[in-house]
Design an enzyme around this catalytic site. Structure first.
Site, short mmCIF file in Angstrom:
data_model
loop_
_atom_site.label_atom_id
_atom_site.label_comp_id
_atom_site.label_asym_id
_atom_site.label_seq_id
_atom_site.Cartn_x
_atom_site.Cartn_y
_atom_site.Cartn_z
N LYS A 15 0.85 -1.20 0.00
CA LYS A 15 0.00 0.00 0.00
C LYS A 15 0.89 1.26 0.00
O LYS A 15 0.62 2.22 -0.72
CB LYS A 15 -0.94 -0.02 1.21
CG LYS A 15 -2.02 -1.08 1.05
CD LYS A 15 -2.80 -1.39 2.31
CE LYS A 15 -3.72 -2.59 2.03
NZ LYS A 15 -4.53 -3.04 3.16
N GLN B 213 -4.80 -1.83 9.30
CA GLN B 213 -4.64 -3.15 8.68
C GLN B 213 -5.24 -4.23 9.57
O GLN B 213 -5.02 -4.25 10.78
CB GLN B 213 -3.15 -3.41 8.40
CG GLN B 213 -2.86 -4.68 7.62
CD GLN B 213 -3.43 -4.66 6.20
OE1 GLN B 213 -3.55 -3.60 5.58
NE2 GLN B 213 -3.78 -5.81 5.69
N ASP C 276 -11.25 2.41 3.45
CA ASP C 276 -11.46 0.96 3.37
C ASP C 276 -12.95 0.64 3.21
O ASP C 276 -13.32 -0.48 2.84
CB ASP C 276 -10.98 0.30 4.67
CG ASP C 276 -9.73 -0.55 4.47
OD1 ASP C 276 -9.48 -0.98 3.33
OD2 ASP C 276 -9.02 -0.77 5.46
N1 GUN Z 1 -6.75 -7.25 5.71
C1 GUN Z 1 -7.05 -8.02 4.63
N2 GUN Z 1 -7.64 -7.29 3.67
C2 GUN Z 1 -7.74 -6.03 4.15
C3 GUN Z 1 -8.27 -4.82 3.62
O1 GUN Z 1 -8.80 -4.75 2.50
N3 GUN Z 1 -8.16 -3.74 4.42
C4 GUN Z 1 -7.61 -3.79 5.66
N4 GUN Z 1 -7.57 -2.69 6.37
N5 GUN Z 1 -7.12 -4.89 6.18
C5 GUN Z 1 -7.18 -6.01 5.43
#
Ligand code: GUN
Length: 301
Positions: free
Chosen positions: A53, A97, A120
Site C-alpha cells: 500500500k 490493517q 477501506d
Molecule cells: N486485511 C485483509 N484485507 C484487508 C483490507 O482490504 N483492508 C484492511 N484494512 N485490512 C485487510
C-alpha cells in the site's frame, strides 16, 4: 477453448497513470492527498500488504504515513491515534490493517475512523451506504473486482452471480455490489452444503475462500467468468488462488490469474478512494469558504 485472461496488473497500471494526473491537479489547488496506514503488531502477511500500500502511494504521488503500533498497544491508544488522524487535515484516508490482536475490539476501532476518511469502506455508515446503493467509499477488493468484470464488457444484470466466501471484507460487500447491478446473487460460505450445486449455476463465479484448489472444473459452468480473490502461499513458496487455474481456464470464458489478477486492483482502489476523499475535502472546504465569504452580503441591507 481457453478462457481470456483478465489482467489485473495491466488495468491497475493504467488506472495509476490517471491517478498521478489527479494528484497533480489536487496539488495545483494546494491539496497534497495523504493516506495514513496503521499496523498493529508484526503479522508478516500484514507487513507485506502494508508495504504494498505504501509503495502504491509512492508510485501515484500520494503522501503516506505509516504508523506501527506494538502488538500489546492498548485499545485506548489505538483510538487516540485514530482521533489525531481524524483531526489532521493533511490526512484524507485512514486505514487500519486487519486482523487486529484479539484484545482490541474491531467494531470499536472501525467506528472511530471518520466516515469521511474511511477509505477501506468498513465503517458502519459506509456499510449502510453500500446496502442502500449510495456508497462513497466502496470496499477496495470488491470495488477492484467490479472494475475487472467491467473490462469483459459483459453486463452482470440478470446473470447468476455466485460468491464463495461471506467475509465482511470481500464476500458480503461483493454480493451487495452485484445485487446493485441487478445480478441474481448467491453467497456461499463455510457451512454451505454441496458447494458445487451452487457454483455450477454461476455465470459469474467469485471465489474468496482462502482455500487453495477449492474450485475444480467440475464445479464451473461452461463459459463462466471466474474471478479468483484467493491469495494462498503453498509450502513450496508458490502463491496460488482458490481456483485450479490451469484446468478451470479450459472451461471458463474469462478468468483472473493469481498473482496478477485481483491483488493489484485492491491496492489500486485504495488509492482511488483516497483521491476521492481528497477531492471531496477540497470541494467541501471550497464550499465552506464560499459560504463564509457570502454570509456578510446576505446580512447587509
Ligand atoms: N486485511 C485483509 N484485507 C484487508 C483490507 O482490504 N483492508 C484492511 N484494512 N485490512 C485487510
Amino acid at each position: 477453448m481457453s478462457a481470456q485472461i483478465i489482467d489485473g496488473k495491466a488495468l491497475a497500471r493504467q488506472l495509476r497513470i490517471g491517478f498521478r494526473q489527479r494528484v497533480e491537479q489536487l496539488k495545483a489547488r494546494g491539496v497534497a492527498p495523504g493516506l495514513a496506514v496503521i499496523l498493529v503488531g508484526d503479522n508478516p502477511a500484514s507487513r507485506v500488504y502494508v508495504g504494498n500500500k505504501i509503495k502504491a502511494c509512492e508510485e501515484c504521488g500520494v503522501r503516506s504515513l505509516h504508523l506501527g503500533l506494538a502488538a500489546d498497544v492498548s485499545q485506548a491508544e489505538v483510538l487516540r491515534t485514530i482521533e489525531q488522524l481524524n483531526q489532521d487535515d493533511s490526512i484524507h484516508g485512514i486505514l487500519i490493517q486487519l486482523p487486529l490482536p484479539p484484545h482490541i475490539q474491531l467494531a470499536r476501532v472501525l467506528e472511530a475512523i471518520s466516515v469521511h476518511k474511511d477509505v477501506d469502506g468498513f465503517h458502519l455508515y459506509n456499510v449502510g451506504a453500500l446496502v442502500s446503493g449510495n456508497s462513497i467509499f466502496p470496499p477496495c477488493t470488491p470495488y477492484g473486482v467490479q472494475l475487472l468484470l467491467d473490462t469483459t464488457g459483459i453486463d452482470v444484470a440478470g446473470k447468476n452471480a455466485v460468491v464463495v466466501g461471506a467475509s465482511n471484507i470481500v464476500g458480503k460487500p461483493m454480493g451487495l455490489m452485484l445485487l446493485q447491478r441487478e445480478a441474481t446473487v448467491t453467497i456461499c460460505h463455510a457451512k454451505t452444503r454441496d458447494l458445487a450445486q451452487h457454483t455450477i449455476l454461476a455465470d459469474i463465479l467469485i471465489v474468496a475462500a482462502g482455500k487453495p484448489g477449492l474450485i475444480v472444473p467440475q464445479m464451473v459452468k461452461e463459459g463462466a467468468i471466474v474471478i479468483d480473490v484467493g491469495i494462498n502461499r503453498l509450502p513450496d513458496g508458490r502463491i496460488v488462488g482458490d481456483v485450479c487455474f490451469e484446468a478451470v481456464k479450459e472451461k471458463a470464458s474469462w478468468i483472473t490469474p493469481v498473482p496478477g489478477g485481483v491483488g493489484p486492483m485492491t491496492v489500486t482502489m485504495l488509492i482511488e478512494n483516497t483521491l476521492r476523499s481528497a477531492e471531496r475535502a477540497f470541494k467541501t472546504a471550497g464550499e465552506a469558504a464560499f459560504q463564509a465569504w457570502e454570509a456578510p452580503t446576505v446580512k447587509s441591507p
